[in-house]
Design a protein around this motif. Structure first.
Motif, short mmCIF file in Angstrom:
data_model
loop_
_atom_site.label_atom_id
_atom_site.label_comp_id
_atom_site.label_asym_id
_atom_site.label_seq_id
_atom_site.Cartn_x
_atom_site.Cartn_y
_atom_site.Cartn_z
N TYR A 105 0.85 -1.18 0.00
CA TYR A 105 0.00 0.00 0.00
C TYR A 105 0.89 1.24 0.00
CZ TYR A 105 -4.10 -2.80 1.38
OH TYR A 105 -5.13 -3.71 1.42
N GLY A 106 0.65 2.14 -0.94
CA GLY A 106 1.32 3.42 -0.92
C GLY A 106 0.45 4.43 -0.19
N ALA A 107 1.06 5.49 0.31
CA ALA A 107 0.30 6.54 0.99
C ALA A 107 1.02 7.87 0.81
CB ALA A 107 0.12 6.23 2.47
N PHE A 108 0.32 8.86 0.26
CA PHE A 108 0.88 10.19 0.07
C PHE A 108 0.11 11.19 0.93
CE2 PHE A 108 2.81 9.72 -4.49
CZ PHE A 108 3.83 8.93 -3.96
N PHE A 151 -0.31 12.69 8.69
CA PHE A 151 -1.65 12.39 8.20
C PHE A 151 -2.63 13.26 8.97
CE2 PHE A 151 0.83 8.44 7.72
CZ PHE A 151 0.73 8.27 6.35
N SER A 152 -3.18 14.25 8.29
CA SER A 152 -4.12 15.17 8.94
C SER A 152 -5.39 14.43 9.33
CB SER A 152 -4.46 16.31 7.98
OG SER A 152 -5.49 17.12 8.52
N SER A 153 -5.93 14.76 10.48
CA SER A 153 -7.16 14.11 10.94
C SER A 153 -8.40 14.80 10.40
CB SER A 153 -7.20 14.10 12.47
OG SER A 153 -7.16 15.43 12.98
N THR A 154 -8.22 15.94 9.72
CA THR A 154 -9.37 16.68 9.19
C THR A 154 -9.40 16.69 7.66
OG1 THR A 154 -8.13 18.77 9.26
CG2 THR A 154 -9.46 18.19 11.20
N GLU A 155 -8.43 16.07 7.03
CA GLU A 155 -8.35 16.04 5.57
C GLU A 155 -8.14 14.61 5.08
OE1 GLU A 155 -5.96 20.29 5.39
OE2 GLU A 155 -5.24 18.59 4.21
N ARG A 156 -8.60 14.32 3.90
CA ARG A 156 -8.38 13.01 3.31
C ARG A 156 -6.97 12.92 2.73
NH1 ARG A 156 -12.56 10.02 3.51
NH2 ARG A 156 -11.68 8.49 2.10
N PHE A 157 -6.41 11.72 2.77
CA PHE A 157 -5.12 11.50 2.10
C PHE A 157 -5.23 10.28 1.19
CE2 PHE A 157 -4.72 9.00 6.02
CZ PHE A 157 -4.10 7.83 5.60
N LEU A 160 -3.97 0.18 8.27
CA LEU A 160 -4.49 1.16 7.33
C LEU A 160 -6.00 1.32 7.46
CD1 LEU A 160 -3.83 3.10 5.04
CD2 LEU A 160 -4.05 1.20 3.44
N ALA A 161 -6.70 0.23 7.74
CA ALA A 161 -8.16 0.29 7.85
C ALA A 161 -8.64 1.16 9.01
CB ALA A 161 -8.73 -1.12 8.00
N SER A 162 -7.76 1.45 9.96
CA SER A 162 -8.16 2.26 11.11
C SER A 162 -8.15 3.76 10.80
CB SER A 162 -7.22 1.98 12.30
OG SER A 162 -5.92 2.47 12.06
N TYR A 163 -7.54 4.13 9.65
CA TYR A 163 -7.55 5.54 9.25
C TYR A 163 -8.85 5.81 8.49
CZ TYR A 163 -2.57 5.59 10.44
OH TYR A 163 -1.36 5.49 11.09
N LYS A 164 -9.74 6.56 9.07
CA LYS A 164 -11.07 6.76 8.50
C LYS A 164 -11.12 7.82 7.40
CE LYS A 164 -12.47 3.68 11.33
NZ LYS A 164 -12.66 2.30 10.80
N ASN A 165 -10.02 8.57 7.22
CA ASN A 165 -10.03 9.61 6.20
C ASN A 165 -9.21 9.22 4.97
OD1 ASN A 165 -7.74 9.72 7.80
ND2 ASN A 165 -7.48 11.93 7.60
N THR A 166 -9.18 7.93 4.68
CA THR A 166 -8.57 7.45 3.44
C THR A 166 -9.29 6.18 3.01
OG1 THR A 166 -6.48 6.94 2.31
CG2 THR A 166 -6.80 5.97 4.49
#
Length: 377
Positions: A157-160, A261-267, A323-329
């Motif tokens: 999994y990549g993440a930017f 990883f911002s908690s108020t923005e999607r990544f 990764l599944a625990s990040y709700k904004n992606t």
């Protein structure tokens, strides 16, 4: 940065080699050990077939710098010394064109490929160009990281997101947001990868525009950012302390920076897909390489040291949650974005109005030596 990458690569090679030796020699005393040994047994059977085929494999792999994946190639060759891997690194958007041309001209060089251009895999599957193959450990791979029919399988999994100087990160890192980069202290201190050059970066900017509007980009450009080709250069700029931040990129920003990883923005997070071609010259070698990439040993020691593994039974790197625990992606969102090419190109054209046309040499092929058929044995 180059020295650090060499150290990381050497550590990966050592970890992979030692673990492979250990698992092969293990007694089947527990269920977990039996599973690990079984994967090694499968790899040995594939190794035997690859040697009988001629001991070669060519993989076109997406990346921004020559030799970026040398540690993988070296670790593979140490474990399977009689199979010669040729990993050719370049931007995914150039590799897919090479593959399409090779298929069109009947001169396929790439046995397998690992790219971020997810729409290509859907098209190649539809056109009958991919070999249906489920690599070792396929049943352990997350459903959103593989084709249900087995024509392609993700390898990581990549993440930017943002890369930010440690001194600029709030006490709670998740409180950082894109509008922070419009503050006076970031004037002349941003290093940005051209979003109109890399679709994974571009999607990150779409998420930003969706939240803040086009005027945000106008204000961002007014900060006079340094624009470059390739993601590693942005990471290096923050890591070295010359710049305070970058947007919609990833990589090692140490010692001066951190990925935030911002908690108020999607990544943007996505699956880097891998597949074997039906007309591959070295199918057995390709099966060995792709199975090795998806094996628990490789996923643990070469992938999960820096990003999320595609396997359910491999823990994320230190400091990251599953990764599944990040709700904004959403790892499926990028593939959806990539599938609508007219919308991608429309957005790219508008972004180019703000950042200008891409300038500079291809970071994956700076001397222009790869040509149409790199990797020919």
């Amino acid at each position: 940065m180059k020295h650090r990458n060499k150290l990381i690569g050497a550590a990966i090679i050592t970890a992979l080699t030692l673990t492979a030796v250990a698992t092969t020699a293990m007694a089947d005393t527990t269920a977990h050990r039996h599973t690990t040994a079984s994967e090694q047994d499968q790899l040995q059977a594939l190794y035997k077939a690859a040697k009988a085929e001629g001991g070669k494999v060519t993989v076109y792999i997406g990346g921004d710098a020559p030799g970026q994946w040398n540690s993988l190639s070296q670790a593979f060759e140490q474990q399977f010394p009689d199979v010669k891997p040729h990993l050719v690194t370049d931007l995914s958007k150039y590799h897919d064109a090479r593959i399409d041309n090779q298929l069109a001209t009947g001169h396929l060089v790439a046995d397998a490929t690992i790219l971020q251009t997810s729409q290509d895999f859907d098209r190649w599957k539809k056109d009958g160009d991919l070999l249906k193959y489920k690599p070792v450990g396929w049943d352990k791979v997350f459903a959103n990281a593989k084709d249900k029919d087995g024509y392609f399988t993700g390898v990581f999994y990549g993440a930017f997101s943002y890369l930010v100087n440690n001194k600029e990160i709030p006490a709670k890192a998740g409180d950082f947001k894109g509008t922070d980069l419009l503050k006076p202290e970031y004037k002349n201190k941003l290093v940005l990868t051209y979003p109109n050059d890399d679709d994974a970066v571009l999607f990150g900017y779409q998420q930003i525009v969706d939240k803040y509007g086009w005027n945000y980009l106008a204000k961002l450009v007014a900060q006079n950012p340094k624009l470059i080709r390739g993601v590693p250069g942005s990471a290096a700029g923050v890591a070295g302390g010359d710049y305070l931040a970058s947007i919609a990129v990833g990589g090692d920003a140490r010692p001066n920076g951190t990925q935030v990883f911002s908690s108020t923005e999607r990544f943007n997070s996505w699956t880097q897909r891998g597949a074997i071609f039906k007309q591959a010259p070295h199918k057995a070698g390709a099966k060995l390489f792709m199975s090795w990439m998806n094996s628990q040993n490789t996923q643990k020691n070469a992938i999960a040291t820096w990003t999320w593994s595609v396997r359910k039974d491999v823990a994320p790197p230190t400091g990251l949650q599953p990764l599944a625990s990040y709700k904004n992606t959403d790892p499926k969102a990028f593939a959806k974005f990539m599938s609508n090419r007219s919308e991608v190109e429309r957005f790219r054209s508008q972004v180019e109005l703000y950042f200008g046309q891409v300038k500079g040499v291809d970071p994956g092929d700076p001397d222009g030596s790869l040509g149409r058929t790199p990797g020919t044995f």
